[in-house]
Design a protein around this motif. Sequence first.
Motif, PDB file in Angstrom:
ATOM      1  N   GLU A  42       0.795  -1.217   0.000  1.00  0.00           N
ATOM      2  CA  GLU A  42       0.000   0.000   0.000  1.00  0.00           C
ATOM      3  C   GLU A  42       0.833   1.275   0.000  1.00  0.00           C
ATOM      4  N   ASP A  43       2.153   1.137   0.069  1.00  0.00           N
ATOM      5  CA  ASP A  43       3.009   2.326   0.104  1.00  0.00           C
ATOM      6  C   ASP A  43       3.013   3.019  -1.252  1.00  0.00           C
ATOM      7  N   SER A  44       2.736   4.328  -1.262  1.00  0.00           N
ATOM      8  CA  SER A  44       2.668   5.068  -2.528  1.00  0.00           C
ATOM      9  C   SER A  44       4.028   5.225  -3.184  1.00  0.00           C
ATOM     10  N   ASP A  45       5.114   5.046  -2.424  1.00  0.00           N
ATOM     11  CA  ASP A  45       6.441   5.166  -3.026  1.00  0.00           C
ATOM     12  C   ASP A  45       6.717   4.032  -4.017  1.00  0.00           C
ATOM     13  N   VAL A  46       5.974   2.932  -3.925  1.00  0.00           N
ATOM     14  CA  VAL A  46       6.083   1.871  -4.934  1.00  0.00           C
ATOM     15  C   VAL A  46       5.733   2.437  -6.307  1.00  0.00           C
ATOM     16  N   ASN A  47       4.666   3.245  -6.352  1.00  0.00           N
ATOM     17  CA  ASN A  47       4.270   3.865  -7.620  1.00  0.00           C
ATOM     18  C   ASN A  47       5.352   4.799  -8.155  1.00  0.00           C
ATOM     19  N   VAL A  48       6.042   5.497  -7.236  1.00  0.00           N
ATOM     20  CA  VAL A  48       7.099   6.413  -7.653  1.00  0.00           C
ATOM     21  C   VAL A  48       8.218   5.649  -8.360  1.00  0.00           C
ATOM     22  N   LEU A  49       8.640   4.536  -7.780  1.00  0.00           N
ATOM     23  CA  LEU A  49       9.737   3.760  -8.366  1.00  0.00           C
ATOM     24  C   LEU A  49       9.339   3.184  -9.730  1.00  0.00           C
ATOM     25  N   PHE A  50       8.128   2.647  -9.825  1.00  0.00           N
ATOM     26  CA  PHE A  50       7.706   2.088 -11.109  1.00  0.00           C
ATOM     27  C   PHE A  50       7.470   3.185 -12.150  1.00  0.00           C
ATOM     28  N   GLU A  51       7.042   4.384 -11.681  1.00  0.00           N
ATOM     29  CA  GLU A  51       6.882   5.504 -12.620  1.00  0.00           C
ATOM     30  C   GLU A  51       8.236   5.932 -13.174  1.00  0.00           C
ATOM     31  N   GLY A  52       9.280   5.910 -12.315  1.00  0.00           N
ATOM     32  CA  GLY A  52      10.624   6.230 -12.795  1.00  0.00           C
ATOM     33  C   GLY A  52      11.087   5.248 -13.861  1.00  0.00           C
ATOM     34  N   LEU A  53      10.818   3.969 -13.639  1.00  0.00           N
ATOM     35  CA  LEU A  53      11.168   2.957 -14.640  1.00  0.00           C
ATOM     36  C   LEU A  53      10.355   3.153 -15.919  1.00  0.00           C
ATOM     37  N   HIS A  54       9.094   3.534 -15.766  1.00  0.00           N
ATOM     38  CA  HIS A  54       8.240   3.769 -16.935  1.00  0.00           C
ATOM     39  C   HIS A  54       8.757   4.933 -17.765  1.00  0.00           C
ATOM     40  N   ILE A  55       9.166   6.017 -17.114  1.00  0.00           N
ATOM     41  CA  ILE A  55       9.688   7.178 -17.844  1.00  0.00           C
ATOM     42  C   ILE A  55      10.956   6.796 -18.595  1.00  0.00           C
ATOM     43  N   GLN A  56      11.825   6.021 -17.944  1.00  0.00           N
ATOM     44  CA  GLN A  56      13.056   5.602 -18.629  1.00  0.00           C
ATOM     45  C   GLN A  56      12.741   4.781 -19.873  1.00  0.00           C
ATOM     46  N   THR A  57      11.734   3.939 -19.781  1.00  0.00           N
ATOM     47  CA  THR A  57      11.355   3.109 -20.933  1.00  0.00           C
ATOM     48  C   THR A  57      10.778   3.957 -22.059  1.00  0.00           C
ATOM     49  N   GLU A  58       9.998   4.974 -21.719  1.00  0.00           N
ATOM     50  CA  GLU A  58       9.322   5.793 -22.716  1.00  0.00           C
ATOM     51  C   GLU A  58      10.283   6.670 -23.507  1.00  0.00           C
ATOM     52  N   ILE A  59      11.361   7.124 -22.897  1.00  0.00           N
ATOM     53  CA  ILE A  59      12.298   8.039 -23.570  1.00  0.00           C
ATOM     54  C   ILE A  59      13.385   7.215 -24.240  1.00  0.00           C
ATOM     55  N   ASP A  60      13.435   7.304 -25.570  1.00  0.00           N
ATOM     56  CA  ASP A  60      14.417   6.503 -26.306  1.00  0.00           C
ATOM     57  C   ASP A  60      15.289   7.340 -27.224  1.00  0.00           C
ATOM     58  N   ASP A  61      15.182   8.690 -27.135  1.00  0.00           N
ATOM     59  CA  ASP A  61      15.971   9.531 -28.023  1.00  0.00           C
ATOM     60  C   ASP A  61      17.225  10.092 -27.354  1.00  0.00           C
ATOM     61  N   GLU A  62      17.507   9.676 -26.135  1.00  0.00           N
ATOM     62  CA  GLU A  62      18.730  10.107 -25.446  1.00  0.00           C
ATOM     63  C   GLU A  62      19.025   9.133 -24.317  1.00  0.00           C
ATOM     64  N   ASP A  63      20.220   9.258 -23.763  1.00  0.00           N
ATOM     65  CA  ASP A  63      20.607   8.398 -22.653  1.00  0.00           C
ATOM     66  C   ASP A  63      19.810   8.774 -21.405  1.00  0.00           C
ATOM     67  N   VAL A  64      19.257   7.774 -20.759  1.00  0.00           N
ATOM     68  CA  VAL A  64      18.447   7.998 -19.559  1.00  0.00           C
ATOM     69  C   VAL A  64      18.947   7.082 -18.452  1.00  0.00           C
ATOM     70  N   GLU A  65      19.154   7.665 -17.300  1.00  0.00           N
ATOM     71  CA  GLU A  65      19.522   6.891 -16.113  1.00  0.00           C
ATOM     72  C   GLU A  65      18.445   7.122 -15.055  1.00  0.00           C
ATOM     73  N   VAL A  66      18.154   6.084 -14.275  1.00  0.00           N
ATOM     74  CA  VAL A  66      17.143   6.187 -13.230  1.00  0.00           C
ATOM     75  C   VAL A  66      17.795   5.889 -11.889  1.00  0.00           C
ATOM     76  N   ALA A  67      17.369   6.645 -10.860  1.00  0.00           N
ATOM     77  CA  ALA A  67      17.929   6.451  -9.526  1.00  0.00           C
ATOM     78  C   ALA A  67      16.859   6.808  -8.502  1.00  0.00           C
ATOM     79  N   ALA A  68      17.000   6.251  -7.320  1.00  0.00           N
ATOM     80  CA  ALA A  68      16.089   6.538  -6.210  1.00  0.00           C
ATOM     81  C   ALA A  68      16.893   7.112  -5.052  1.00  0.00           C
ATOM     82  N   VAL A  69      16.416   8.254  -4.519  1.00  0.00           N
ATOM     83  CA  VAL A  69      17.071   8.896  -3.381  1.00  0.00           C
ATOM     84  C   VAL A  69      16.048   9.011  -2.250  1.00  0.00           C
ATOM     85  N   THR A  70      16.541   8.973  -1.023  1.00  0.00           N
ATOM     86  CA  THR A  70      15.651   9.003   0.133  1.00  0.00           C
ATOM     87  C   THR A  70      16.117  10.048   1.134  1.00  0.00           C
TER      88      THR A  70
END
Length: 360
Positions: A42-70
């Motif tokens: 039920e933690d909403s931060d799960v959605n944040v992490l999967f949204e970050g992965l989704h954005i990385q997948t959607e952008i394919d015209d440049e180098d994209v790195e994903v990271a999580a900070v707390t």
Amino acid sequence: MLLVLCVDLDDDLGRKTGMDTPVIGRDAVEEAAVALATADPEDSDVNVLFEGLHIQTEIDDEDVEVAAVTGVDGKDVAANRKVGEEVDTVLASISASDDVRAIVVTDGAQDESVVPVIRSRVYIDGVQRVVVRQAQDLESMYYTIKQVLDDPETRGTILVPLGILLLIYPLAIIADQLGLPGAVFGITSGLLGLYILGRGLGVERALDSAIDRLRSVFYAGRVTLITSVVAAALLLIGGLEGVQSLEAAQTSRGTLGALEVLAALVIGAVRWFAAAGITSSLGRVTDEYLAGEFEWHYLNAPFYVVAISAVLYGMSAYFLDLVTLSFLAATLTGGTILGLVSTLAFAVVESRVRKNRPPA
């Protein structure tokens, strides 16, 4: 390079999964998202992490790195500082030759308070808020209310009138028990009116300033505090004496004109007013001396009070036919001479003291 930063300000990821942060790279972030979803679905931060992965997948015209900070749970300043430190770690792990821009992904308005910290370290292309659709408006409303209640100025503006309105019902019950049912709305409207008038005129700031001055005078051990209280009491007594003098004059003389009414009030009160003025001025002179800021011309004040009081007494007594014209002339002359002599005497003393004072 585009950096997708998933922000978890209260460190749900670290606390619930035991993972070290920051988490850098798609595989590591995906593993962290699964671990957090397993620990707390039920933690909403799960959605944040999967949204970050989704954005990385959607952008394919440049180098994209994903990271999580707390950040840190329950400590806003410490949480912001920790997020800043972890962003520095993430940026250090990326090639310095790349022009890094960031997209910040959060789960609501509270986590977005850290955006200025991130912006100070890397250019931000955008902020993506991802929350459960049913809870988006609710979370925003909650955070807005929380911010309002944390602000003393806004809290006073909203909660005080609301509290007065909520008092209507209990006041109505009390008034009904006392047999005064019509007084409730008068009292409530009066309180609201006084509050609104005070806010409009800035009375609360004046009261705060007066209380601060009184507190500083009280704890500084100033004589003025005592002499002011005594002077206020003498003024009150003088006012009562003036009224009694007026009543006595009306009893003995009958109807009085406006000038005679004023003279009767003054002749009864002037002695007490003079005592109040002398007491207050001596207290001020004492405080200035103790503070090392004494000037000789300050001693003029009590003499001026005596001179003015003598003049007022003579004029009032003359208008009430209690003294002769010669007495009035004597008081006017004496008051004038006393004021001039005190002014000249203390001016001469102050001039000589300054001449004899060694240069600083």
